[in-house]
Design an enzyme around this catalytic site. Structure first.
Site, PDB file in Angstrom:
ATOM      1  N   CYS A   2      42.928  31.464  75.139  1.00 50.52           N
ATOM      2  CA  CYS A   2      44.294  31.574  75.646  1.00 50.52           C
ATOM      3  C   CYS A   2      45.114  30.328  75.945  1.00 50.52           C
ATOM      4  CB  CYS A   2      44.169  32.258  77.068  1.00 50.52           C
ATOM      5  SG  CYS A   2      43.111  33.735  77.156  1.00 50.52           S
ATOM      6  N   ARG A  27      46.317  28.397  69.075  1.00 51.14           N
ATOM      7  CA  ARG A  27      45.109  28.806  69.825  1.00 51.14           C
ATOM      8  C   ARG A  27      44.555  30.210  69.622  1.00 51.14           C
ATOM      9  NH1 ARG A  27      43.715  25.098  73.888  1.00 51.14           N
ATOM     10  NH2 ARG A  27      42.682  26.603  75.328  1.00 51.14           N
ATOM     11  N   TRP A  74      44.320  35.602  74.359  1.00 51.48           N
ATOM     12  CA  TRP A  74      43.433  35.954  73.320  1.00 51.48           C
ATOM     13  C   TRP A  74      42.250  36.908  73.914  1.00 51.48           C
ATOM     14  CZ3 TRP A  74      42.135  35.573  68.231  1.00 51.48           C
ATOM     15  CH2 TRP A  74      40.712  35.708  67.647  1.00 51.48           C
ATOM     16  N   ASN A  98      42.677  31.007  81.835  1.00 56.81           N
ATOM     17  CA  ASN A  98      41.935  31.001  80.471  1.00 56.81           C
ATOM     18  C   ASN A  98      40.490  30.893  80.868  1.00 56.81           C
ATOM     19  OD1 ASN A  98      41.302  30.509  77.827  1.00 56.81           O
ATOM     20  ND2 ASN A  98      41.822  28.266  77.782  1.00 56.81           N
ATOM     21  N   GLY A  99      39.659  31.745  80.143  1.00 60.34           N
ATOM     22  CA  GLY A  99      38.483  31.691  80.299  1.00 60.34           C
ATOM     23  C   GLY A  99      37.679  33.040  80.515  1.00 60.34           C
ATOM     24  N   GLU A 483      24.236  30.085  53.047  1.00 64.39           N
ATOM     25  CA  GLU A 483      25.433  29.917  53.567  1.00 64.39           C
ATOM     26  C   GLU A 483      25.986  28.451  53.341  1.00 64.39           C
ATOM     27  OE1 GLU A 483      27.694  31.364  55.183  1.00 64.39           O
ATOM     28  OE2 GLU A 483      28.895  29.674  56.286  1.00 64.39           O
ATOM     29  N   LYS A 487      29.558  27.537  51.734  1.00 64.71           N
ATOM     30  CA  LYS A 487      30.477  26.682  52.329  1.00 64.71           C
ATOM     31  C   LYS A 487      31.008  25.491  51.336  1.00 64.71           C
ATOM     32  CE  LYS A 487      31.682  27.861  55.700  1.00 64.71           C
ATOM     33  NZ  LYS A 487      31.350  29.333  55.532  1.00 64.71           N
ATOM     34  N   GLU A 490      33.226  27.012  48.694  1.00 66.87           N
ATOM     35  CA  GLU A 490      34.580  27.548  48.899  1.00 66.87           C
ATOM     36  C   GLU A 490      35.497  26.575  49.375  1.00 66.87           C
ATOM     37  OE1 GLU A 490      34.716  30.284  52.305  1.00 66.87           O
ATOM     38  OE2 GLU A 490      33.270  29.433  53.133  1.00 66.87           O
ATOM     39  N   HIS A 506      10.667  31.229  39.468  1.00 61.42           N
ATOM     40  CA  HIS A 506      11.162  32.557  38.672  1.00 61.42           C
ATOM     41  C   HIS A 506      12.307  32.349  38.003  1.00 61.42           C
ATOM     42  CE1 HIS A 506       7.447  34.456  40.873  1.00 61.42           C
ATOM     43  NE2 HIS A 506       8.105  34.069  41.891  1.00 61.42           N
ATOM     44  N   LYS A 605      41.924  33.922  54.926  1.00 57.96           N
ATOM     45  CA  LYS A 605      41.062  33.845  55.981  1.00 57.96           C
ATOM     46  C   LYS A 605      40.527  35.422  56.287  1.00 57.96           C
ATOM     47  CE  LYS A 605      38.854  32.526  59.370  1.00 57.96           C
ATOM     48  NZ  LYS A 605      37.518  31.879  59.421  1.00 57.96           N
TER      49      LYS A 605
HETATM   50  C1  AGP Z   1      33.432  32.599  55.141  1.00 58.74           C
HETATM   51  O1  AGP Z   1      33.349  31.210  55.115  1.00 58.74           O
HETATM   52  C2  AGP Z   1      34.514  33.036  53.959  1.00 58.74           C
HETATM   53  N1  AGP Z   1      35.994  32.644  54.579  1.00 58.74           N
HETATM   54  C3  AGP Z   1      34.190  34.549  54.066  1.00 58.74           C
HETATM   55  O2  AGP Z   1      33.100  34.650  53.189  1.00 58.74           O
HETATM   56  C4  AGP Z   1      34.128  35.510  55.272  1.00 58.74           C
HETATM   57  O3  AGP Z   1      33.016  35.294  55.913  1.00 58.74           O
HETATM   58  C5  AGP Z   1      34.280  36.881  54.619  1.00 58.74           C
HETATM   59  O4  AGP Z   1      35.581  37.007  54.032  1.00 58.74           O
HETATM   60  C6  AGP Z   1      34.089  37.818  55.948  1.00 58.74           C
HETATM   61  O5  AGP Z   1      35.022  37.655  56.691  1.00 58.74           O
HETATM   62  P1  AGP Z   1      35.136  38.568  58.221  1.00 58.74           P
HETATM   63  O6  AGP Z   1      33.812  37.917  58.777  1.00 58.74           O
HETATM   64  O7  AGP Z   1      36.302  38.196  58.729  1.00 58.74           O
HETATM   65  O8  AGP Z   1      34.779  39.881  58.021  1.00 58.74           O
END
Ligand code: AGP
Length: 610
Positions: A2, A27, A74, A98-99, A483, A487, A490, A506, A605
């Site tokens: 928030c 935010r 938020w 906020n909290g 992961e 990272k 991407e 393998h 996003k």
């Molecule tokens: C993660 O770094 C990516 N931006 C992407 O893989 C993301 O995790 C995926 O699209 C799922 O998104 P969500 O967690 O909002 O469902």
């Protein structure tokens, strides 16, 4: 998180509050409101949705006055609606917060017993009624606030207005940020620097326990012990954009480094240390006495959230002894999965809007499954379509690459596994107490790992010209290897791939050539010796090994070109610690290569299309 702002001065408060809230929009929020004290008393205007809606309302019904408070919410407790929006009011007391108030349920019961009527679903509302309660018993607003600070458990940044008092605002701070500052004839208090920049660059950063008041001609500050204190203002050299990022170069960098603080919010209100228990009341419907109402768990997710789900499988099966499967949501729907009313579906999603995950979840419910979502956005489509949600409380994640949401998801999955194990009577009090004690050290352990950032940046610059980077891990750290590769891919656009370390022989080991960087996620756990053998395999073929290892592991260090150390910890939480070097390595490679770290090419996003 928030955004809150308070203003006292000579100017009209409404435009100042609205400008301040706009400067806090980064935010993240889903509702907003202001309260202004004018000649006819205090007017409160609130909207669900964005500030533009509040502006339209204020254009139709202007609100005049020179003292006011504002809020962008938020949602953490209660959906993003106008009723749940701040400011909240109890008689003459109006507040913005906020909290997270951890003991709001018991406070609410007490206040209802004292005749207070609640209108919202929020934890915040208990605060205004509690201050009003003490004022009703004869306290001044300031004295009442001093008492309430002690009665609240959890985190708060509070700004309080009393409709009967002109030209003064009260504030208190614990756990959530609050800065104060002002000019000749005006003073402000706000969640963050950007809101104060137009008025001053000299700001007082309040500390936990601080409280006080602002008037147009001054700021009065008191410490946790109730004694008057002075805090030296700090000069802020940043522009507004830098201020939004808290001085970090990118939102992703800020979100990586705020993970220890976020972890406090993830755990807040969910750990009963004295009882050695986990509190997830929203999940009580999963039990009929000590019996589960489901036989197995099916986790569905995409991308980083899918990797969290893979870690969740290890935790749920090992601790709660419940069969758990993990599917990519985009595949799950089309493989004719076996689902019935004894299946518990767990969609994991930061945004709560990922189309593949939502569609898979809806299909599962149509087949009778129960659904518990692990989600970061209250009121999102995925949370609304679930029977219940475990909110990760990570705050808005602005960087497209998910970081703090990932570690928050891992912690939520660990809490879930412990909750199931305890309710099934599979974890005795001593075990639970030990695991809870370690969980409470997590923010500090995370900080220790983040302190290695400069060392990781050096490694990143060394490998940033590589053609491929491979990531390997075993057990609950295998998904962390996946992961780490995601990272790096991407945000730096380098080719990277993650493998179960045992799979190298393998096929993938054919990729190893002289100098190929291999990141080995190898903390001291039951799988370490196996990963050590895999490290030997790749070294023998010329790989440049980067070992993410438990501090002091000399045997691993001898076999690595680079080492990144994490503190000693149980296997249940090492994925949260080993995830941090994955994020930092990717971040510093991308920053070194100059790619658009926060908005990488081709990515969104939230992927709301299938
Ligand atoms: C993660 O770094 C990516 N931006 C992407 O893989 C993301 O995790 C995926 O699209 C799922 O998104 P969500 O967690 O909002 O469902």
């Amino acid at each position: 998180m928030c955004g809150i702002i308070g203003y006292v001065g000579k100017s009209e408060a409404t435009p100042i509050l609205m400008d301040g809230l706009k400067r806090l929009e980064y935010r993240g929020y889903d509702s907003a409101g202001i309260a202004v004290a004018g000649p006819e008393g205090v007017t409160i205007e609130r909207v669900e949705g964005k500030l533009a809606g509040l502006e339209r309302l204020l254009a139709e019904k202007p609100v005049h006055g020179t003292t006011g408070i504002g809020h962008t919410r938020w949602a953490t407790h209660g959906r993003p609606t106008e009723t749940n929006a701040h400011p909240h009011r109890s008689g003459d007391i109006i507040i913005v917060h906020n909290g997270i108030i951890e003991n709001y349920i018991e406070l609410k019961k007490f206040l209802v017993g004292e005749g207070f009527e609640f209108t919202s679903e929020t934890d915040t509302e208990v605060i205004c009624h509690l201050i009003a309660y003490h004022c009703r018993k004869g306290d001044t607003t300031f004295r009442a606030l001093a008492r309430v600070r002690e009665e609240l458990h959890g985190s708060y940044a509070l700004v309080v207005m009393n409709a009967r008092e002109q030209g003064v605002l009260y504030f208190a701070k614990r756990g959530s940020p609050l800065v104060a500052g002002g000019g000749e004839k005006e003073n402000l208090v706000a969640s963050d620097i950007p809101a104060l920049l137009p008025y001053t660059r000299d700001m007082i950063f309040l500390e936990d326990g601080d409280y006080g008041l602002i008037r147009e001609n001054g700021i009065e500050l008191y410490g946790a012990d109730g004694k008057r204190i002075e805090r030296k203002p700090q000069r802020i050299p940043w522009n507004a954009l830098m201020a939004e990022r808290g001085g970090y170069k990118h939102f992703m960098q800020k979100e990586i480094f705020e993970q220890p603080t976020v972890m406090l919010d993830v755990l807040a209100g969910r750990i009963q240390k004295d009882r050695g228990a986990i509190t997830l009341e929203e999940l009580d419907f999963l039990f009929d006495g000590s019996k589960l109402v489901f036989d197995r768990v099916s986790i569905i997710a995409c991308g980083t959230s899918y990797h969290a789900g893979l870690v969740g499988k290890y935790l749920i099966e090992s601790l709660a002894r419940v069969p758990a499967s993990v599917d990519l949501a985009s595949e799950f729907r089309y493989r004719e999965p076996l689902i019935d009313d004894r299946t518990l579906i767990i969609p994991i999603s930061q945004s709560g809007e990922t189309a593949d995950t939502l569609a898979a979840q809806v299909m599962a419910r149509e087949h009778g499954a129960k659904v518990v979502a692990i989600c970061n956005v209250v009121g999102s489509s995925i949370s609304r379509a679930a029977n219940a949600s475990i909110y990760t409380h990570a705050g808005p994640e602005i960087g497209v690459a998910s970081t703090k949401a990932f570690t928050a998801q891992l912690a939520a999955l660990y809490l879930l596994a412990l909750y199931l194990a305890e309710k099934k009577g599979m974890a005795d009090r001593k075990t639970m107490a030990a695991r809870i004690d370690e969980l409470l050290t997590l923010p500090r352990l995370m900080k220790n790992v983040l302190n290695c950032a400069d060392h990781i940046r050096e490694i990143a610059e060394e490998i940033s010209d590589a053609t491929h980077v491979l990531f390997i891990g075993r057990g609950a750290n295998y998904p962390v290897a996946l992961e780490g590769a995601l990272k790096l891919k991407e945000i730096s656009y380098m080719h990277a791939e993650g493998f179960a370390a045992g799979e190298l022989k393998h096929g993938p080991i054919a990729l190893i050539d002289h100098g190929v960087p291999v990141v080995a996620v190898a903390p001291r756990d039951a799988m370490r010796q196996k990963v050590l053998s895999n490290i030997e395999e790749v070294r023998a073929r010329g790989a440049a090994v980067i070992s993410v290892m438990t501090e002091g592991d000399a045997e691993l260090a001898e076999r690595s070109k680079y080492t990144i150390e994490i503190p000693e910890a149980s296997w249940c939480i090492t994925p949260i610690l080993t995830a941090l070097p994955m994020q930092l390595l990717a971040y510093y490679v991308a920053d070194h290569k100059g790619t658009d770290v926060d908005q990488p090419r081709n990515l969104a996003k939230s992927v709301t299309v299938e």
